[in-house]
Design a protein around this motif. Structure first.
Motif, short mmCIF file in Angstrom:
data_model
loop_
_atom_site.label_atom_id
_atom_site.label_comp_id
_atom_site.label_asym_id
_atom_site.label_seq_id
_atom_site.Cartn_x
_atom_site.Cartn_y
_atom_site.Cartn_z
N THR A 38 -7.99 -10.79 -10.65
CA THR A 38 -7.09 -10.51 -9.77
C THR A 38 -6.68 -9.87 -8.63
OG1 THR A 38 -7.08 -13.16 -11.49
CG2 THR A 38 -5.59 -12.63 -9.74
N LEU A 39 -7.11 -10.29 -7.23
CA LEU A 39 -6.07 -9.66 -6.52
C LEU A 39 -4.73 -9.83 -5.65
CD1 LEU A 39 -9.79 -9.17 -4.52
CD2 LEU A 39 -8.33 -7.73 -6.25
N LEU A 40 -4.12 -8.62 -5.39
CA LEU A 40 -2.98 -9.38 -5.61
C LEU A 40 -2.97 -9.11 -3.70
CD1 LEU A 40 0.60 -9.90 -5.37
CD2 LEU A 40 0.70 -7.53 -5.81
N ILE A 41 -2.52 -9.99 -2.72
CA ILE A 41 -1.74 -10.22 -1.62
C ILE A 41 -0.36 -9.67 -1.41
CG2 ILE A 41 -2.53 -11.08 0.60
CD1 ILE A 41 -4.75 -12.70 -0.63
N ALA A 42 -0.26 -8.32 -0.66
CA ALA A 42 1.68 -8.40 -0.23
C ALA A 42 1.47 -8.64 0.80
CB ALA A 42 1.71 -7.56 -1.11
N ARG A 43 2.09 -8.59 1.62
CA ARG A 43 2.66 -9.12 3.22
C ARG A 43 4.47 -8.72 3.30
NH1 ARG A 43 4.87 -12.34 7.23
NH2 ARG A 43 5.15 -14.39 5.62
N ASN A 44 4.38 -7.67 3.94
CA ASN A 44 5.32 -7.23 4.39
C ASN A 44 6.36 -8.20 5.86
OD1 ASN A 44 8.13 -6.10 5.03
ND2 ASN A 44 7.16 -4.03 4.80
N GLY A 45 6.79 -9.15 5.37
CA GLY A 45 7.10 -9.76 6.36
C GLY A 45 8.40 -8.78 7.63
N ASN A 46 9.06 -7.68 7.21
CA ASN A 46 10.03 -6.62 8.28
C ASN A 46 9.26 -6.44 9.21
OD1 ASN A 46 10.84 -4.35 8.95
ND2 ASN A 46 12.50 -5.23 7.91
N SER A 47 10.38 -7.82 10.16
CA SER A 47 9.71 -7.47 11.63
C SER A 47 10.32 -5.82 12.46
CB SER A 47 10.06 -8.71 12.67
OG SER A 47 11.86 -8.42 12.74
N GLY A 48 10.60 -4.98 11.90
CA GLY A 48 11.29 -3.96 11.55
C GLY A 48 10.71 -2.93 11.57
N SER A 49 10.93 -1.73 11.12
CA SER A 49 9.70 -0.36 10.94
C SER A 49 9.88 -0.28 9.14
CB SER A 49 10.20 0.59 12.03
OG SER A 49 11.93 1.32 11.85
N THR A 50 10.73 -1.05 8.26
CA THR A 50 10.85 -0.83 7.31
C THR A 50 10.04 -0.80 5.60
OG1 THR A 50 13.49 -1.34 7.57
CG2 THR A 50 12.75 -1.42 5.40
N ALA A 51 9.32 0.13 5.86
CA ALA A 51 8.28 -0.31 4.40
C ALA A 51 9.28 -0.86 3.60
CB ALA A 51 7.53 0.38 4.38
N ARG A 52 8.44 -2.03 2.37
CA ARG A 52 8.48 -1.77 1.02
C ARG A 52 7.74 -1.39 0.33
NH1 ARG A 52 14.15 -2.87 2.71
NH2 ARG A 52 13.90 -4.58 3.94
N THR A 53 8.45 -1.71 -0.72
CA THR A 53 8.18 -1.18 -1.56
C THR A 53 7.34 -1.98 -2.98
OG1 THR A 53 8.54 0.74 -1.93
CG2 THR A 53 7.50 0.42 -4.19
N VAL A 54 6.34 -2.39 -3.50
CA VAL A 54 5.29 -2.91 -4.43
C VAL A 54 5.76 -2.99 -5.93
CG1 VAL A 54 4.08 -4.78 -5.54
CG2 VAL A 54 4.38 -5.39 -3.18
N SER A 55 5.84 -2.54 -7.38
CA SER A 55 5.48 -1.51 -8.39
C SER A 55 4.65 -2.40 -9.81
CB SER A 55 7.28 -1.79 -9.31
OG SER A 55 7.19 -0.47 -8.32
N ILE A 56 4.00 -2.19 -9.73
CA ILE A 56 2.78 -3.17 -10.84
C ILE A 56 3.51 -2.26 -11.88
CG2 ILE A 56 0.58 -4.43 -11.71
CD1 ILE A 56 1.52 -4.40 -8.17
N VAL A 57 3.76 -3.77 -12.81
CA VAL A 57 3.88 -2.12 -14.40
C VAL A 57 2.66 -2.31 -14.80
CG1 VAL A 57 5.15 -2.59 -17.06
CG2 VAL A 57 6.06 -4.00 -14.53
N VAL A 58 3.10 -0.97 -15.29
CA VAL A 58 1.84 -0.57 -16.19
C VAL A 58 2.41 -0.70 -18.07
CG1 VAL A 58 0.16 1.59 -17.35
CG2 VAL A 58 0.86 0.92 -14.89
N THR A 59 1.69 -1.15 -18.93
CA THR A 59 1.35 -1.99 -20.16
C THR A 59 0.68 -0.80 -20.92
OG1 THR A 59 0.11 -3.79 -20.07
CG2 THR A 59 2.31 -4.31 -20.23
N GLY A 60 -0.30 -0.42 -20.41
CA GLY A 60 -1.98 0.06 -21.36
C GLY A 60 -0.76 1.69 -22.07
N ALA A 61 -0.62 2.30 -22.66
CA ALA A 61 -0.19 4.02 -22.59
C ALA A 61 -1.59 4.22 -23.78
CB ALA A 61 0.81 3.18 -24.72
N ILE A 62 -0.99 6.07 -22.89
CA ILE A 62 -2.41 7.00 -22.95
C ILE A 62 -1.54 7.58 -24.08
CG2 ILE A 62 -3.38 8.59 -21.76
CD1 ILE A 62 -3.16 6.88 -19.56
N ASP A 63 -2.21 8.04 -25.85
CA ASP A 63 -1.66 9.38 -26.60
C ASP A 63 -0.44 8.37 -26.68
OD1 ASP A 63 -4.14 10.71 -26.33
OD2 ASP A 63 -3.39 11.82 -25.10
N GLY A 64 -0.19 7.14 -26.89
CA GLY A 64 1.47 6.34 -27.00
C GLY A 64 2.48 7.12 -25.85
N PHE A 65 1.65 7.10 -25.15
CA PHE A 65 2.56 7.53 -23.91
C PHE A 65 3.09 5.92 -22.59
CE2 PHE A 65 2.96 11.59 -24.96
CZ PHE A 65 3.94 11.97 -25.64
#
Length: 111
Positions: A38-65
């Motif tokens: 599945t692909l995520l499509i993210a659109r920033n509707g800001n008409s000025g110059s402000t970038a917006r941030t998307v955070s994707i939660v990582v649920t997997g662990a590496i060596d318990g971290f």
């Protein structure tokens, strides 16, 4: 509160109309049922110059971290395609957080 679902359409060779966009739920977050295709499509509707941030939660662990969330900055007025995200690292429920309701989300599941 519960996360808000992002609408997903199944890609077809004959084509398919995109689903309506879901605004970033800043208070509760959003989610997508995730099968690794599945692909995520993210659109920033800001008409000025402000970038917006998307955070994707990582649920997997590496060596318990647990890894920090994957963050992507979407420039003002742009639409980006993100993913796909492996189930082993992001789970069957892809959790995402947008920093502002100007972010709009859709998703496309590949065959």
């Amino acid at each position: 509160m519960a996360r808000t679902i992002v609408p997903v359409v199944d890609a077809r060779k004959a084509g398919v109309a995109m689903a309506a966009e879901a605004a970033a739920d800043v208070a509760n977050g959003n989610f997508i049922p995730n099968d690794g295709k599945t692909l995520l499509i993210a659109r920033n509707g800001n008409s000025g110059s402000t970038a917006r941030t998307v955070s994707i939660v990582v649920t997997g662990a590496i060596d318990g971290f647990t890894a920090a969330p994957r963050t992507v900055s979407i420039p003002a007025g742009e639409t980006w395609v993100l993913g796909p995200y492996e189930v082993v690292n992001y789970s069957g429920t892809l959790q995402l957080n947008g920093d502002h309701a100007e972010l709009k989300f859709q998703a496309v599941r590949l065959p």
